[in-house]
Scaffold this active site. Structure first.
Site, PDB file in Angstrom:
ATOM      1  N   ASP A  96       1.048  -0.811  -0.335  1.00 24.68           N
ATOM      2  CA  ASP A  96       0.211  -0.311   0.095  1.00 24.68           C
ATOM      3  C   ASP A  96       0.909   0.818  -0.223  1.00 24.68           C
ATOM      4  OD1 ASP A  96      -1.828   1.650   0.394  1.00 24.68           O
ATOM      5  OD2 ASP A  96      -2.618   1.429   2.771  1.00 24.68           O
ATOM      6  N   LYS A 146       3.135  11.095  -3.344  1.00 24.41           N
ATOM      7  CA  LYS A 146       2.167  10.396  -4.551  1.00 24.41           C
ATOM      8  C   LYS A 146       0.512  11.908  -5.115  1.00 24.41           C
ATOM      9  CE  LYS A 146      -1.519   7.109  -3.358  1.00 24.41           C
ATOM     10  NZ  LYS A 146      -2.124   6.212  -2.684  1.00 24.41           N
ATOM     11  N   GLU A 193      -7.258   0.235  -4.443  1.00 22.60           N
ATOM     12  CA  GLU A 193      -7.390   0.552  -2.952  1.00 22.60           C
ATOM     13  C   GLU A 193      -8.628  -0.324  -2.571  1.00 22.60           C
ATOM     14  OE1 GLU A 193      -6.429   4.042  -2.124  1.00 22.60           O
ATOM     15  OE2 GLU A 193      -3.925   4.042  -2.752  1.00 22.60           O
ATOM     16  N   ASP A 252     -13.206   5.608   3.020  1.00 18.53           N
ATOM     17  CA  ASP A 252     -11.572   5.956   3.369  1.00 18.53           C
ATOM     18  C   ASP A 252     -11.615   7.183   3.689  1.00 18.53           C
ATOM     19  OD1 ASP A 252      -9.016   6.051   2.763  1.00 18.53           O
ATOM     20  OD2 ASP A 252      -8.959   4.959   1.486  1.00 18.53           O
TER      21      ASP A 252
END
Ligand code: AMP
Length: 621
Positions: free
Chosen positions: A23, A87, A187, A214
């Protein structure tokens, strides 16, 4: 039983290679594997330390690169040499970043508006791919240390809304870190795998609708998935890239500052106090996930927060996530009650109030038994195990967020793979040339929903060359699109009569944020009416121009056989058609095409009959 293989070349024993799940997060990253004995997914950790590796990179003066917890310390001490949230920069241009209004402590370089961003560190420039590769290299090294075996293969997760460029950038970062990235998976899909939803679904023939909520430290994502026969499909995604637990902390700091009569200006001047309060605020928030009152001191400042107060402070932030959930459901054509399973991901879903609100919204209990920080990596490890051949039951599926097509005559978008098509996906279509003897054909690949390519986003372009000389319309060029399981597009073009062909892998240079994808979709709806009108006009114009060209050719060849009147009538009809094209009047163009056809039909038939008669002469039937 674990398999043991012998390397015939060296005679040494070889352990079966472990494929890890990674991850790669905005704030934290981690590695998970399937435990060889228990067959259960576990996150890798050293001794009793956390499995989470902060996605932070520090470059020291000597040029060393430090990643993780150690690097995090430098966020305060040496912010200009410390990179976080790399990211967020993946596959983005300088322009994208500016539009997002991101405030980053480190220097981002503007080397042309449509270039991918780079970060300046001393006299070196780093791309987000390189930065992410440092994090991945650290994770690889850690995993090797813990597992005591080389780790060279991985499955890496990305947000469901990541586009081709961002997925490719993630894959490249893996490669740069010495990892063979076997699969990039979404994800939310990984989180669903960690809850074994795929296995539970196998007993039924009914599709299952899943919402993955999330909420991390800095970002919020909601994804709606459909699961059928062990196959996951992303129906829609939504979220807010600047909303998370950090905002909870900020709300608590503001509350305490107000209670102590400290103005926000004062707080922004006194960074030591602000930082101290922020740390206490996070501690209070975490403490209140399991208690009713938090009490502490910072210097002589008394800090108190009740669970009820926390709930009042974060309510507006949670309300924002609910707006995203509503939109995601709307995009998927569903309502909250259609969702059968709700999965919680991200550290901030540990706050009981978040769980309650999500549970109320969907009208059902949420899945929260798996550690929300690890759940995505655990799912990636399960997928890695499938790829290692240990579990053959699962197949993963995603969808394309925008339509993919090529430019055709008049600048029109011809869609080969429509939006929301399942990945992997394949499509092909035949095209031909417009001009006699045309030796090459330009294939321009676009992504988007608008009818004219100029309103869409160009992904790539190439020329199919060496097409043998043939009259217009005779070559058959087959253009093929293939999107592989990672969402990478391959475009091929082949002239079927001669067999010449060419293909390219499309690695788009420009990244699109989910907001941009959304904007492109909205634009296509807003402009739908004018697009349809424009497409109809462009098609009419192209048809008219082609008819003019072919009539011209016909006249050149057959002038001697036509009567003078026919010649005059034809010239007049051609002129009228040309005028209609110039006037951009679709209906008039159609009318004049008809008129020209009516004039030419009688003599065209006559000439054809004569030609056939000529060919038949002397032949016996
Ligand atoms: P993630 O980005 O998924 O690692 O989530 C990190 C966020 O979760 C941070 O804002 C943390 O403060 C928050 N967090 C971690 N543990 C808890 C907890 N027990 N209760 C509430 N928030 C938490």
């Amino acid at each position: 039983m674990a398999k043991i293989a012998i390397n015939i070349a060296t005679g040494s024993l070889q352990k079966e290679e472990m494929i890890v799940g990674i991850d790669l997060g905005t704030t934290n990253s981690l590695v998970a594997i399937i435990h060889p004995e228990t067959k259960q997914p576990i996150a890798l950790r050293e001794h009793n330390s956390s499995s989470l590796v902060p996605s932070v990179i520090y470059f020291d003066e000597a040029g060393n690169v430090i990643v993780g917890e150690e690097a995090k310390k430098y966020l305060e001490i040496s912010p200009e040499r410390t990179i976080y949230s790399a990211k967020r920069l993946m596959g983005k241009t300088y322009q994208d970043i500016q539009q997002e209004g991101q405030l980053l402590a480190y220097q981002i370089i503007d080397d042309g508006t449509d270039q991918l961003v780079k970060v300046k560190m001393g006299d070196r420039f780093y791309s987000p791919v390189e930065l992410s590769s440092f994090i991945l290299a650290e994770l690889k090294q850690r995993a090797e240390h813990i597992l005591k075996t080389p780790v060279t293969k991985a499955v890496i997760t990305v947000p469901a809304y990541f586009n081709d460029a961002q997925r490719q950038a993630t894959r490249d970062a893996g490669k740069l870190a010495g990892l063979d990235v076997l699969r990039i998976i979404n994800e939310p899909t990984a989180a669903s795998l960690a809850y074994g939803l795929d296995r539970a679904n196998q007993a039924t023939t009914e599709p299952q609708l899943i919402a993955v909520y999330d909420l991390g430290g800095g970002t919020f994502d909601i994804s709606i998935l459909r699961l059928l026969d062990g196959v996951f499909e992303v129906l829609s995604t939504n979220g807010n890239t600047f909303l998370g637990g950090d905002d909870f902390d900020r709300a608590i700091v503001a509350h305490w500052a107000q209670a102590a009569n400290i103005s926000l200006q004062e707080l922004s001047r006194n960074s030591l106090l602000a930082q101290g309060l922020r740390v206490k605020a996070e501690a209070a928030k975490i403490y209140l996930s399991g208690a009713d009152v938090f009490e502490d001191k910072l210097n002589d400042l008394s800090l108190v927060l009740t669970k009820k107060e926390l709930e009042t402070l974060i309510e507006p932030l949670i309300a924002k996530t609910m707006v995203c959930c509503k939109q995601a459901l709307k995009d998927a054509g569903l309502s909250a009650s259609d969702i059968q399973t709700v999965v919680m991901v991200g550290g901030s879903t540990r706050t009981p109030f978040v769980k309650h609100r999500v549970s109320d919204f969907f009208g059902k209990l949420v899945h929260d038994a798996v550690n929300p920080d690890e759940v995505v990596a655990l799912g990636a490890a399960i997928q890695a195990d499938v790829l290692a051949g240990h579990n053959k039951d699962i197949l993963l599926l995603d969808i394309t967020p925008l339509s993919l097509g090529i430019e055709t005559a008049g600048g029109l978008m011809d869609v080969l793979i429509p939006r929301n098509a399942k990945i992997p996906s394949k499509a092909s279509r035949q095209y031909t040339t417009q001009v006699d003897g045309q030796g090459s054909m330009r294939i321009s690949v676009f992504q988007g929903e608008r009818d004219l390519v100029k309103d869409n986003r160009k992904l790539a372009e190439f020329n199919l060359i060496n097409i043998p000389g043939m009259p217009a319309g005779l070559p058959k060029v087959e253009v093929g699109f293939l999107i592989n399981a990672d969402g990478i597009l391959m475009v091929s073009a082949k002239e079927l009569r001669s067999g010449i062909e060419q293909s390219i892998e499309v690695k788009p240079q420009l990244g699109l944020s989910d907001d941009q994808v959304e904007k492109m979709l909205l634009d296509s709806i807003t402009h739908a009416k004018e697009d349809i009108a424009l497409r109809a006009l462009t098609e009419a114009r192209t048809e008219g121009e082609q008819l003019l060209q072919s009539t011209e050719r016909f006249l050149q060849k057959n002038a001697s056989v036509l009567t003078k009147e026919e010649m005059l009538q034809t010239a007049a009809a051609m002129q009228a058609l040309q005028m209609a094209i110039t006037l951009d009047n679709k209906d008039l163009i159609h009318e004049k095409i008809e008129a020209l056809n009516d004039v030419s039909r009688p003599y065209a038939e006559r000439i054809m009959d004569e030609a056939i008669a000529g060919a038949m002469k002397g032949k016996k039937i």
